[in-house]
Design a protein around this motif. Structure first.
Motif, PDB file in Angstrom:
ATOM      1  N   PRO A  79     -20.200  57.271 -43.775  1.00  0.00           N
ATOM      2  CA  PRO A  79     -20.923  56.043 -44.062  1.00  0.00           C
ATOM      3  C   PRO A  79     -20.843  55.043 -42.915  1.00  0.00           C
ATOM      4  CG  PRO A  79     -18.987  56.264 -45.472  1.00  0.00           C
ATOM      5  CD  PRO A  79     -19.049  57.485 -44.643  1.00  0.00           C
ATOM      6  N   ILE A 107     -24.665  48.848 -48.334  1.00  0.00           N
ATOM      7  CA  ILE A 107     -25.544  49.772 -47.635  1.00  0.00           C
ATOM      8  C   ILE A 107     -26.620  48.940 -46.955  1.00  0.00           C
ATOM      9  CG2 ILE A 107     -26.945  50.209 -49.699  1.00  0.00           C
ATOM     10  CD1 ILE A 107     -27.330  53.088 -48.631  1.00  0.00           C
ATOM     11  N   SER A 110     -28.958  51.233 -40.633  1.00  0.00           N
ATOM     12  CA  SER A 110     -28.013  51.663 -39.605  1.00  0.00           C
ATOM     13  C   SER A 110     -28.300  50.994 -38.269  1.00  0.00           C
ATOM     14  CB  SER A 110     -28.065  53.184 -39.448  1.00  0.00           C
ATOM     15  OG  SER A 110     -29.369  53.611 -39.104  1.00  0.00           O
ATOM     16  N   TYR A 218     -26.246  61.163 -49.829  1.00  0.00           N
ATOM     17  CA  TYR A 218     -25.903  59.945 -49.105  1.00  0.00           C
ATOM     18  C   TYR A 218     -26.743  59.800 -47.842  1.00  0.00           C
ATOM     19  CZ  TYR A 218     -21.804  58.993 -52.014  1.00  0.00           C
ATOM     20  OH  TYR A 218     -20.983  58.678 -53.059  1.00  0.00           O
ATOM     21  N   GLN A 222     -29.359  56.763 -47.037  1.00  0.00           N
ATOM     22  CA  GLN A 222     -29.269  55.953 -45.822  1.00  0.00           C
ATOM     23  C   GLN A 222     -30.597  55.975 -45.066  1.00  0.00           C
ATOM     24  OE1 GLN A 222     -26.570  53.919 -44.631  1.00  0.00           O
ATOM     25  NE2 GLN A 222     -28.427  53.247 -43.582  1.00  0.00           N
TER      26      GLN A 222
END
Length: 777
Positions: A79, A107, A110, A218, A222
């Motif tokens: 993560p 979250i 990125s 996951y 993302q």
């Protein structure tokens, strides 16, 4: 000194021997008692909930002292570095200016991780807030994206499959405990039901299997968060940045952040940070302000062809640019006169919008309903233009039928008009008003590589986006309006919010809690709010029944939107439709409308207060439990109807005006035998049943069943009262007939719904509209 050393050595020997004996004894203890006495908890990587004991072949089996699952394993999903959210300046700013009540694991895009990793000291963060204006932040975000990957783009062909079950560590183990034990024993050449003695090795095995299962989920989440963040940031930075209302809000937002930052650091630090930020950050901003909008647009919306739809007026005239209509009267912040981002196709299209009107999305199979609807719009005295939006699937014959319905003189009216003629002051010597119709082919707006992405409900989203109105009312072909369309644009909810949405039936279909957590995760993050003033969702969204277990929240037979106020939210509709993770959480197109607003951080939407009800005739009282009259009233109808929560007036319903829209495909012998008091008394022959199904529904009342929350939709009782507010009558009207009840539960748990009785004047008006729709004249 030598004696002291000898003494120490001697003591060490004693300690080591004692420790060795203790370890041996403890291992013996574990060997004999381990599998019978362990009942410890498993710590979640997400929710930190407690795992209860699970049974395996009448054998109590749990896991002993499992450490927190290693979610930093290099072999699996790793993560984001969420510690950046815990840095002092971010934490302080969040506490002072944000209120994140989503209660989910952090979250975010990125892209922020690499952006914020460049900030080496806390003062540099304050410098970023105080020295980068909004445009700088926009360019910094996308410049950083290019630095990570020069070839990035959002691929419409990535389906992102959804997941139906919980995938946190404890829930997954609970659901798969038995098969994990069997597989572990099988891999170790043991009988599948043998007790597992080596819990440490088994723990490693479980972790590996969980990685195999959860890592792709996951990673998928993302990637979706990244995509949706890119879209909403681009939309705010480049598509609505020229709106005065946003400019004023952003100005206040940036000023507030500058004051906060300057209050945290000294004057010397401010000057030093200003220079550092200019050297360290602005040097990396290389996007060309005059070209970057179209370049980014091509990567974010590759499915766009950058061509307008083809508009065809009822006269046959083809128009390759959106037609111009009279400007609408809604109060909104108009774009400023200049913009740096005019190169974007979406900006060009947004600038071309004008007026307000009615939008239908149809194919050849919907023409019969469309002809009926146009006749009704004429009876309603509609003067707004109509755009019939299709996806290259409407024949010339279908267009001709629609034009005739809209333009032919319509003087002959049903007998029922005589009873309501005083309601229409317009002279009828020239007939009902003709309708201004445009046919809009959206096939040209989609890039050749993605034509197949808009089959089915996808055309409805193209109609929502590419009709050319500033304000529009999107209606299904089988929708029956009972108010002039202008009424919807003049409603307080639309004026306040620029939207007017309607609730579906509160039928007993529930949504798992994982759906709600998913929607929260996909909504704007804390960093979106800090960097770009994209609001976090609040109780306005989180209190919706659809976010609390109810599956059917929205009915999309009528959707009213001010596109200039909500253009960015509408843009997310087709993007969500590309992702199975969203479409699997919606029945057709319905829920995607409010999903898109929530995901965009746009909570300026309003629902009608009442859920859908059943409309028609209330059934005769029923005797239950031998001799007792049931308290709950029953109304059975194939039509979900909508009552305005401000005036208690019935304003529209779905499924056409025939009592049963499926009247052509009915086994009438079956329905006649199975009606069981649901229909009016006196229907005893098949011919009478056929007439009843074909004729307009007689609207005497509306029943809106009770609904408190999704956890109390079924109330069991022994008094013969309904357990649930809605009951689907399987078989009748081709299984389209639903019965609604005015109350559910018995004397100890009764809930009351709402019964609206239609007054005599409204009944007469509805009979007239029904006769026009069906063609009874």
């Amino acid at each position: 000194m030598s004696r002291l050393s000898s003494k120490i050595k001697s003591n060490r020997v004693v300690i080591y021997v004692a420790a060795g004996i203790w370890i041996i004894a403890f291992n013996i203890y574990l060997y004999f008692y381990h599998s019978q006495t362990i009942s410890d908890t498993i710590v979640s990587i997400i929710d930190n909930t407690t795992q209860q004991q699970v049974n395996d072949n009448d054998e109590t089996s749990t896991y002993d002292s499992f450490d927190k699952f290693d979610n930093q394993d290099d072999k699996g999903y790793k993560p984001l570095n969420t510690s950046i959210l815990d840095s002092s300046p971010l934490r302080l700013y969040t506490q002072q200016y944000l209120d994140d009540k989503r209660n989910i694991e952090p979250i975010f895009s990125s892209n922020y991780e690499t952006m914020f990793n460049k900030i080496e000291q806390e003062d540099e963060f304050y410098g970023l807030l105080s020295n980068l204006n909004f445009n700088d932040r926009c360019q910094l975000y996308f410049e950083n994206l290019f630095q990570k990957n020069q070839n990035w783009f959002i691929n419409p062909n990535e389906r992102f499959p959804g997941y139906a079950n919980k995938f946190d560590y404890e829930s997954w183990i609970h659901d798969h405990d038995r098969e994990l034990r069997i597989q572990f024993n099988k891999d170790n050449d043991r009988d599948k039901f043998d007790k597992i003695e080596d819990q440490v090795v088994f723990k490693t095995f479980v972790d590996e299997k969980y990685h195999e299962y959860a890592d792709p989920i996951y990673e998928q989440e993302q990637k979706m968060v990244d995509y949706l963040s890119h879209l909403r940031i681009f939309n705010k930075c480049y598509l609505s940045s020229n709106f005065i209302s946003q400019q004023n809000t952003i100005k206040t937002f940036i000023t507030e952040q500058k004051h906060f930052a300057k209050s945290m650091i000294s004057l010397e630090q401010q000057e030093s940070n200003h220079n550092n930020i200019n050297e360290k950050e602005k040097r990396s901003i290389e996007l060309d302000v005059t070209k970057d909008c179209s370049n980014l647009e091509a990567r974010l919306y590759p499915w766009l062809s950058n061509h307008f739809p083809v508009f065809e007026k009822w006269t046959g005239e083809t128009i390759l640019h959106p037609p111009t209509f009279q400007n609408s009267n809604a109060q909104k912040s108009h774009p400023s006169s200049t913009t740096s981002y005019g190169s974007c196709f979406l900006n060009k299209f947004k600038k071309s919008l004008s007026g307000k009107g009615i939008v239908l999305t149809i194919g050849d199979q919907h023409v019969d309903d469309t002809v009926h609807l146009i006749a009704l719009l004429r009876a309603l005295q509609n003067t707004l233009p109509i755009q019939i939006v299709y996806y290259d699937n409407l024949s010339g014959h279908s267009k001709s039928r629609i034009v005739r319905a809209a333009r032919e003189v319509m003087k002959v009216l049903p007998e029922s008009f005589k009873e309501v003629s005083d309601k229409f002051p317009i002279m009828y010597d020239r007939g009902l008003p003709e309708q201004e119709v445009y046919f809009v082919n959206t096939y040209s707006v989609v890039h050749e590589n993605y034509k197949s992405k808009f089959d089915g409900y996808g055309n409805k989203f193209l109609a929502t986006l590419f009709n050319s109105f500033e304000e529009f009312i999107l209606i299904d072909a089988d929708t029956v309006l009972l108010k002039n369309p202008e009424w919807f644009f003049n409603h307080d909810k639309f004026i306040k919010s620029g939207t007017f949405f309607f609730r579906d039936r509160t039928a007993v279909h529930t949504r798992p809690e994982t759906d709600t957590r998913f929607l929260k995760k996909m909504s704007p993050s804390t960093l979106d709010a800090i960097m770009f003033d994209i609001p976090l969702i609040t109780s306005h969204s989180m209190d919706l029944p659809g976010m609390n277990g109810l599956f059917h929240e929205m009915e999309s037979g009528v959707v009213v939107i001010d596109k200039t106020r909500h253009f960015n939210s509408i843009l997310l509709l087709p993007q969500l439709n590309f992702m199975d993770a969203f479409t699997e959480k919606s029945h057709g197109d319905k829920e995607l409308f409010w999903f898109s607003f929530i995901i965009n951080g746009d909570e300026q939407f309003m629902f009608n207060g009442y859920a859908a009800g059943a409309l028609g005739r209330i059934s005769d009282p029923r005797v239950v439990n031998g001799d007792r009259i049931r308290k709950a009233q029953q109304l059975c109808s194939a039509h979900p109807g909508h009552v305005d929560d401000e005036s208690d007036e019935l304003i529209w319903f779905n499924s056409g005006f025939h009592f049963c829209s499926k009247y052509k495909d009915i086994d009438y012998r079956h329905d006649l035998h199975e009606q069981d008091g649901r229909y009016k008394p006196g229907i005893t022959t098949i011919e009478e049943m056929k007439t009843y199904y074909f004729d307009p529904i007689d609207i005497e009342a509306v029943i809106i069943p009770p609904f408190e929350n999704s956890g109390h939709m079924r109330l069991d009782n022994s008094e013969g009262e309904p357990h649930e507010g809605w009951e689907l009558s399987h078989g009748l009207c081709s299984s389209y007939l639903w019965c609604a009840y005015s109350s559910i539960g018995g004397k100890d748990n009764r809930q009351l719904g709402t019964v609206i009785t239609i007054d005599e004047e409204s009944k007469k008006l509805f009979r007239y509209y029904g006769d026009v729709w069906v063609g009874n004249y």
